[in-house]
Design a protein around this motif. Structure first.
Motif, PDB file in Angstrom:
ATOM      1  N   GLY A  68       0.809  -1.211   0.000  1.00 14.48           N
ATOM      2  CA  GLY A  68       0.000   0.000   0.000  1.00 14.48           C
ATOM      3  C   GLY A  68       0.837   1.252   0.000  1.00 14.48           C
ATOM      4  N   PHE A  69       1.985   1.203  -0.705  1.00 13.69           N
ATOM      5  CA  PHE A  69       2.959   2.300  -0.700  1.00 13.69           C
ATOM      6  C   PHE A  69       2.414   3.445  -1.549  1.00 13.69           C
ATOM      7  N   LEU A  70       2.117   4.578  -0.926  1.00 12.93           N
ATOM      8  CA  LEU A  70       1.448   5.671  -1.626  1.00 12.93           C
ATOM      9  C   LEU A  70       1.994   7.019  -1.196  1.00 12.93           C
ATOM     10  N   PRO A  71       2.847   7.646  -2.015  1.00 15.39           N
ATOM     11  CA  PRO A  71       3.253   9.028  -1.756  1.00 15.39           C
ATOM     12  C   PRO A  71       2.228   9.989  -2.369  1.00 15.39           C
ATOM     13  N   GLU A  72       1.888  11.044  -1.640  1.00 14.23           N
ATOM     14  CA  GLU A  72       0.925  12.031  -2.121  1.00 14.23           C
ATOM     15  C   GLU A  72       1.386  13.425  -1.751  1.00 14.23           C
ATOM     16  N   ILE A  73       1.039  14.390  -2.599  1.00 13.78           N
ATOM     17  CA  ILE A  73       1.269  15.803  -2.291  1.00 13.78           C
ATOM     18  C   ILE A  73       0.050  16.329  -1.556  1.00 13.78           C
ATOM     19  N   GLU A  74       0.264  16.897  -0.357  1.00 13.20           N
ATOM     20  CA  GLU A  74      -0.853  17.423   0.418  1.00 13.20           C
ATOM     21  C   GLU A  74      -1.489  18.606  -0.314  1.00 13.20           C
ATOM     22  N   PRO A  75      -2.833  18.644  -0.415  1.00 11.15           N
ATOM     23  CA  PRO A  75      -3.489  19.776  -1.086  1.00 11.15           C
ATOM     24  C   PRO A  75      -3.213  21.086  -0.353  1.00 11.15           C
ATOM     25  N   SER A 128      -3.166  27.581  -1.571  1.00 10.44           N
ATOM     26  CA  SER A 128      -2.279  28.694  -1.916  1.00 10.44           C
ATOM     27  C   SER A 128      -1.297  28.323  -3.019  1.00 10.44           C
ATOM     28  N   LEU A 129      -1.060  27.016  -3.214  1.00 12.29           N
ATOM     29  CA  LEU A 129      -0.117  26.573  -4.243  1.00 12.29           C
ATOM     30  C   LEU A 129      -0.794  26.120  -5.519  1.00 12.29           C
ATOM     31  N   THR A 130      -2.119  25.946  -5.481  1.00 12.64           N
ATOM     32  CA  THR A 130      -2.830  25.376  -6.626  1.00 12.64           C
ATOM     33  C   THR A 130      -2.610  26.185  -7.893  1.00 12.64           C
ATOM     34  N   SER A 131      -2.679  27.505  -7.773  1.00 12.21           N
ATOM     35  CA  SER A 131      -2.520  28.352  -8.951  1.00 12.21           C
ATOM     36  C   SER A 131      -1.065  28.699  -9.241  1.00 12.21           C
ATOM     37  N   SER A 132      -0.166  28.435  -8.285  1.00 12.39           N
ATOM     38  CA  SER A 132       1.238  28.821  -8.452  1.00 12.39           C
ATOM     39  C   SER A 132       2.113  27.700  -8.975  1.00 12.39           C
ATOM     40  N   LEU A 133       1.848  26.477  -8.544  1.00 12.53           N
ATOM     41  CA  LEU A 133       2.669  25.331  -8.929  1.00 12.53           C
ATOM     42  C   LEU A 133       1.782  24.263  -9.552  1.00 12.53           C
ATOM     43  N   GLN A 134       2.182  23.791 -10.707  1.00 17.46           N
ATOM     44  CA  GLN A 134       1.514  22.650 -11.324  1.00 17.46           C
ATOM     45  C   GLN A 134       2.403  21.423 -11.092  1.00 17.46           C
ATOM     46  N   ILE A 135       1.910  20.498 -10.286  1.00 16.76           N
ATOM     47  CA  ILE A 135       2.700  19.345  -9.848  1.00 16.76           C
ATOM     48  C   ILE A 135       2.115  18.073 -10.431  1.00 16.76           C
ATOM     49  N   GLN A 136       2.962  17.294 -11.076  1.00 21.13           N
ATOM     50  CA  GLN A 136       2.543  16.015 -11.656  1.00 21.13           C
ATOM     51  C   GLN A 136       3.450  14.915 -11.107  1.00 21.13           C
ATOM     52  N   MET A 137       2.849  13.949 -10.431  1.00 27.83           N
ATOM     53  CA  MET A 137       3.597  12.838  -9.837  1.00 27.83           C
ATOM     54  C   MET A 137       3.461  11.598 -10.711  1.00 27.83           C
ATOM     55  N   VAL A 138       4.584  11.012 -11.092  1.00 29.76           N
ATOM     56  CA  VAL A 138       4.551   9.739 -11.809  1.00 29.76           C
ATOM     57  C   VAL A 138       4.274   8.636 -10.788  1.00 29.76           C
ATOM     58  N   PRO A 139       3.279   7.790 -11.020  1.00 29.29           N
ATOM     59  CA  PRO A 139       2.936   6.757 -10.020  1.00 29.29           C
ATOM     60  C   PRO A 139       4.122   5.843  -9.731  1.00 29.29           C
ATOM     61  N   VAL A 140       4.169   5.340  -8.494  1.00 28.96           N
ATOM     62  CA  VAL A 140       5.227   4.428  -8.078  1.00 28.96           C
ATOM     63  C   VAL A 140       4.578   3.116  -7.648  1.00 28.96           C
ATOM     64  N   ASP A 141       5.319   2.034  -7.751  1.00 29.77           N
ATOM     65  CA  ASP A 141       4.797   0.721  -7.397  1.00 29.77           C
ATOM     66  C   ASP A 141       4.318   0.716  -5.947  1.00 29.77           C
ATOM     67  N   VAL A 142       3.198   0.028  -5.702  1.00 28.08           N
ATOM     68  CA  VAL A 142       2.602   0.046  -4.366  1.00 28.08           C
ATOM     69  C   VAL A 142       3.294  -0.918  -3.409  1.00 28.08           C
ATOM     70  N   THR A 143       4.201  -1.729  -3.900  1.00 24.06           N
ATOM     71  CA  THR A 143       4.960  -2.618  -3.019  1.00 24.06           C
ATOM     72  C   THR A 143       6.447  -2.323  -3.146  1.00 24.06           C
ATOM     73  N   VAL A 144       7.141  -2.308  -2.011  1.00 25.67           N
ATOM     74  CA  VAL A 144       8.592  -2.112  -1.990  1.00 25.67           C
ATOM     75  C   VAL A 144       9.179  -3.278  -1.192  1.00 25.67           C
ATOM     76  N   GLU A 145       9.877  -4.161  -1.891  1.00 29.64           N
ATOM     77  CA  GLU A 145      10.411  -5.349  -1.241  1.00 29.64           C
ATOM     78  C   GLU A 145      11.497  -4.973  -0.230  1.00 29.64           C
TER      79      GLU A 145
END
Length: 967
Positions: A780-787, A790-807
């Motif tokens: 269930g490995f899930l990195p997220e950017i907290e909403p 104040s940053l919504t209009s200033s920074l456009q952030i795109q996260m490439v998904p990462v595998d949900v399991t890390v051995e």
């Protein structure tokens, strides 16, 4: 939007036409202001407006908002439209709510009540509109209000298919935005059974939902395996005419097939019957890939190949069927020379994974010549890099010499972006698979000759360790490096290796008149004045070694040591070595010299430092071929000496007890210590793997704590950790990233997170490296950017998904792309969720994305600087701070900080020689901000005055707040 007869809004069409016909910006604003005044008066004075008129005016407000103008009225009228029974009126009302109403608005309670009324109605169109509005807003309040109603709607037998599709996608949006707000455990089995639905649209929508749920709670959704395999079997065995509504260019349901194959990668089937059926499905997909294409259009090949590559990924994940692995490898081999660049790239990337399997490794090796040809002729640099990865993955003892030779040949013309990584890989392959130590020495020296600028310290450290540990190669190494130093253009790394090896084993070749002691000394000293400070320090240690080995050149060496350029050198280390070595050579007896300067003992063997360096750069590509041959041993035998590496280096560098320096080569990093309550055998591999890539590792508090078991690393064994809320010292963590782009962002007993950043103008890319330090798998490995509004209009952030399991012991890489639209103050926060031993973990940390990261240095002369300095004189354009210095004043260190901050260092501008003057430009999508800086140190009182002026109000203060922590 379905067309409604007789419902055209002529007034809206005329208004849009007027806007398009405006000749200037002023004319457009005048027309819009006139229309806004008219709408405002209608809403205030005319209480008899019917639904059509309200809809028309609300629609105009939406259009004006989309043109970039603020709308501060009309919200109540839009909410009133939600109660209409007409589709178009309700649709426009929901559109306005989705676009213009803030989640914190007081009207949200009325909106939620209207949505509940529509969800309770029997009209599927009204229900669908309500679900779309919930998904568009998608905040936690919506999740709390409808978290139980939407799952009921999804699994109800009375719900029509179109509403089920909308419900599944709406629920997916809410779960992604607020994963903790909706409890899905009671609905899991019924959602899984949606895979059996007769409607393919429902199955496709449910599959998207199920894929996300399975990543978060893998054990809860294991029951989907049988149904997923059954549905996949029905799709791949059907003809394109059987699923006409869901056939895309003669490929039946390609999107659903890809989702099913991707889901099954998380659940390798254990039941023999299900496994056989899945194998048949995969074989069918491989067979269809061999068939002649049914269409020449690119969409057909794209859809067909998408299913094929996902099937191959599933084969790689299963890694148990030799026949399937070989077939997949042969299929990918056909793509290596395909005219489509994307197919070549994907084929090389997938074959890298196949090369790690014992079943398909030999098959991959059959394509060696094709891959080498691709490396030489490919035009796309990303494809060439994948070719390098594949050569590295397929290498073993049978083909190492050929592959290393080809990589060295290509290295001379390789792109700068991949040279350093290629150097590391060549060094690793030469060490791991060398059957002849002389070949290894020749290879590394040739590597230094070809790409010396990209040979890191770890590479030449390693060759020295190997030479010292092998008696049979020491004479050959001394002879070879002596010959290499005779080249007119000799790289500094070659001088380092030559100085060290000749200082230890120069006596082995001194019998040859061509390499007499005097010749060796003159050859090395001819490079002395061309070298940097650290290399000169090493050469001085070599000279004192020569005093012990070759007494006949002692007077000549003493003359060099007492030269004023050395004894009074500005570099304290050179000065100290010169004086102490000179006194040692004068006062010590022959026996004392022989004891103090005895030959280095063998190094203790531990994990290759070159491999650790490669892990820093490409953690997802490191282990591709390191464990394939269990019987193969590293090139170095187990060391017999009991001294640690620090003691060995001190033995060479300390001429008298307590005197001299303790680490001539900077090799004194101790082996990483296991720490924590339950030490894991994996932790030693990951400690400092992602260490300080851009500076002195000793200054990295994470590395220091990890190596020494210190308490500056947060424990984080069971809950959330705020990186900036007292877990570590801010100066050692976040603030260091203000002027640096690489290092360790977070570390505790479970995980290590490293970061490498690149910024160019208003664009940035962050590479995060997640290292599992335990022997257990993270799920269930899930990195997220907290909403952050104040940053919504200033920074456009795109996260490439990462595998949900890390051995356990593994590392994963995630890329985050950032575009700066306007200046900002707040810092993005990364939240990381995963489960460790069934215990939920949550960590928070600030990402090093500050305003100065989008700054580029600017050059100007004195007149330009002071002219612009005077222009930027408004109160909001200047910020000044007078602060106590945190560190001793050092001109070079201050310059490095300013350059790392993104500014230039302008020489000869300020009339006071101790002051620093800098300039830079902050790039955003909407505008540029010019920045000027003046730093005035006062060395007597250890204070400084920092003044920054910027062309936009407030920017100077934000930059000043960031920079004041650095001096």
């Amino acid at each position: 939007m379905p067309a409604v007869k007789g419902d055209g809004m002529r007034g809206l069409a005329v208004f849009i036409s007027d806007i398009r016909n405006c000749k200037s910006k002023e004319a457009e604003e005048k027309r819009i202001n006139k229309e806004l005044a008219n709408i405002r008066s209608k809403f205030r004075s005319d209480k008899t407006l019917d639904g059509y008129q309200k809809k028309k005016y609300v629609c105009k407000l939406v259009f004006i908002f989309l043109l970039g103008h603020d709308i501060d009225f009309g919200h109540m009228e839009a909410v009133n439209l939600l109660s209409s029974n007409k589709y178009t009126e309700k649709q426009i009302g929901y559109l306005f709510i989705s676009v213009l109403v803030s989640a914190s608005s007081d009207l949200m309670k009325l909106v939620i009540q209207s949505i509940k009324n529509d969800l309770a109605s029997r009209n599927p169109v009204h229900i669908t509109l309500a679900l779309q509005c919930i998904a568009n807003i998608g905040n936690k309040e919506m999740a709390d209000a409808f978290g139980q109603e939407i799952p009921k709607l999804l699994v109800s037998g009375d719900t029509i298919d179109s509403v089920k599709q909308s419900a599944a996608l709406c629920l997916l949006k809410l779960i992604r935005n607020s994963p903790d707000a909706i409890a899905m455990s009671e609905w899991s089995s019924r959602i899984i059974h949606l895979l059996n639905d007769q409607n393919m649209g429902v199955v496709t929508a449910a599959m998207s939902l199920l894929e996300t749920l399975a990543k978060r709670n893998p054990d809860e959704y294991k029951g989907c395996i049988t149904l997923a395999v059954s549905r996949l079997s029905r799709i791949v065995t059907s003809s394109y005419t059987d699923l006409q509504d869901y056939t895309y260019y003669f490929v039946p349901a390609p999107w659903l097939s890809v989702k099913l194959l991707h889901l099954l990668q998380n659940y390798p089937p254990s039941d023999a019957g299900v496994k056989n059926r899945l194998t048949e499905c995969i074989e069918t997909i491989l067979n269809k890939a061999q068939e002649a294409p049914k269409s020449k259009k690119v969409q057909h090949s794209n859809a067909k190949n998408a299913v094929l590559f996902e099937a191959i990924n599933l084969i790689i994940h299963m890694d148990c069927d030799a026949n399937l692995l070989v077939r997949a490898c042969n299929q990918l081999g056909q793509f290596l020379q395909h005219r489509e660049t994307n197919l070549r790239y994907l084929a090389l990337e997938s074959m890298c994974l196949l090369a790690t399997s014992e079943f398909s490794h030999d098959t991959v090796k059959k394509h060696q010549e094709t891959v080498i040809t691709s490396l030489k002729t490919e035009r796309d640099v990303s494809v060439r890099q994948r070719a390098v990865d594949l050569l590295y993955a397929m290498c073993d003892r049978t083909n190492v010499q050929e592959i290393v030779s080809e990589m060295l040949t290509y290295l001379e013309m390789a792109d700068y972006s991949i040279r350093e990584e290629m150097v590391l890989k060549v060094a690793i392959l030469a060490e791991k698979y060398a059957v002849d130590y002389t070949w290894y020495v020749d290879t590394i020296l040739n590597l230094i000759r070809v790409a010396g600028d990209y040979v890191s310290e770890e590479v030449w450290y390693r060759v020295i360790q190997i030479v010292i540990n092998r008696d049979d190669v020491q004479g050959y190494a001394a002879k070879t490096v002596f010959e290499a130093l005779q080249a007119p253009a000799c790289h500094e790394n070659m001088v380092k290796v030559g100085g060290y090896i000749l200082g230890e084993f120069g006596n082995l070749i001194a019998g040859d008149p061509r390499s007499s002691p005097a010749t060796q000394f003159h050859l090395l000293h001819s490079k002395f004045h061309l070298c940097s400070g650290p290399t000169r320090q090493l050469l001085l240690s070599t000279y004192i070694k020569f005093v012990n080995l070759f007494g006949e050149i002692k007077p000549e060496i003493q003359e060099v040591l007492k030269n004023e350029n050395n004894t009074r050198n500005a570099d304290v280390e050179i000065q100290q070595r010169s004086i102490e070595y000179l006194q040692l050579s004068k006062t010590a007896t022959t026996d004392v010299l022989a004891t103090v300067l005895e030959e280095m003992p063998p190094f203790q063997e531990r994990e290759s430092s070159i491999l650790a360096k490669l892990k820093k750069k490409r953690p997802d590509k490191v282990n591709v071929n390191l464990d394939r041959h269990p019987s193969s041993s590293p090139i170095l035998p187990n060391a017999t000496a009991q001294k640690t590496q620090e003691q060995m280096m001190a033995n060479q560098s300390s001429p008298v007890n307590g005197g001299g320096t303790s680490d001539l080569l900077g090799l004194s990093t101790s082996p990483p210590a296991e720490h924590g309550a339950n030490p894991s055998s994996y932790s030693g591999v990951l400690i400092d793997v992602l260490g300080d890539l851009g500076g002195d590792a000793s200054k990295n508090s994470f590395s220091a704590a990890a190596a020494g078991g210190g308490d500056s690393v947060a424990s984080g064994a069971g809950g959330g950790i705020d990186l900036l809320a007292g877990t570590v010292c801010p100066e050692d963590t976040f603030n260091k990233f203000i002027t640096k782009n690489n290092g360790i962002l977070f570390e505790n007993d479970l995980i290590q997170i490293g970061i490498k950043c690149e910024f160019r103008q208003n664009l940035g890319r962050l590479c995060l490296f997640y290292g599992n330090k335990t022997s257990f798998t993270f799920v269930g490995f899930l990195p997220e950017i907290e909403p952050d509004e104040s940053l919504t209009s200033s920074l456009q952030i795109q996260m490439v998904p990462v595998d949900v399991t890390v051995e356990g012991g593994a590392q994963k890489q995630q890329v985050i792309n950032i575009q700066c639209a306007s200046d900002f103050t707040n810092i993005p926060t990364l939240t990381l969720h995963f489960q460790y031993s069934s215990v939920p973990q949550k960590f928070q940390m600030k990402l090093p994305v500050m305003l100065n990261k989008f700054m580029e240095a600017a050059q100007m002369d004195s007149s330009q600087f002071f002219q612009r300095w005077k222009i930027l004189s408004q109160p909001g354009q200047e910020s000044q701070k007078i602060c106590k210095a945190q560190n001793p004043f050092n001109a070079d260190a201050i310059k490095a900080k300013l350059l790392g901050f993104g500014l230039s260092v302008l020489e000869g501008i300020d009339p006071h020689p101790d002051n620093f003057v800098s300039a830079g430009i902050i790039h955003t999508s909407s505008h540029q901000i010019g920045c000027l800086l003046r730093l005035e140190p006062n060395k007597q009182v250890q204070m400084y005055r920092l003044t920054i002026r910027a062309s936009k109000d407030g920017a100077a203060k934000r930059l000043c707040d960031l920079l004041e922590t650095q001096f």
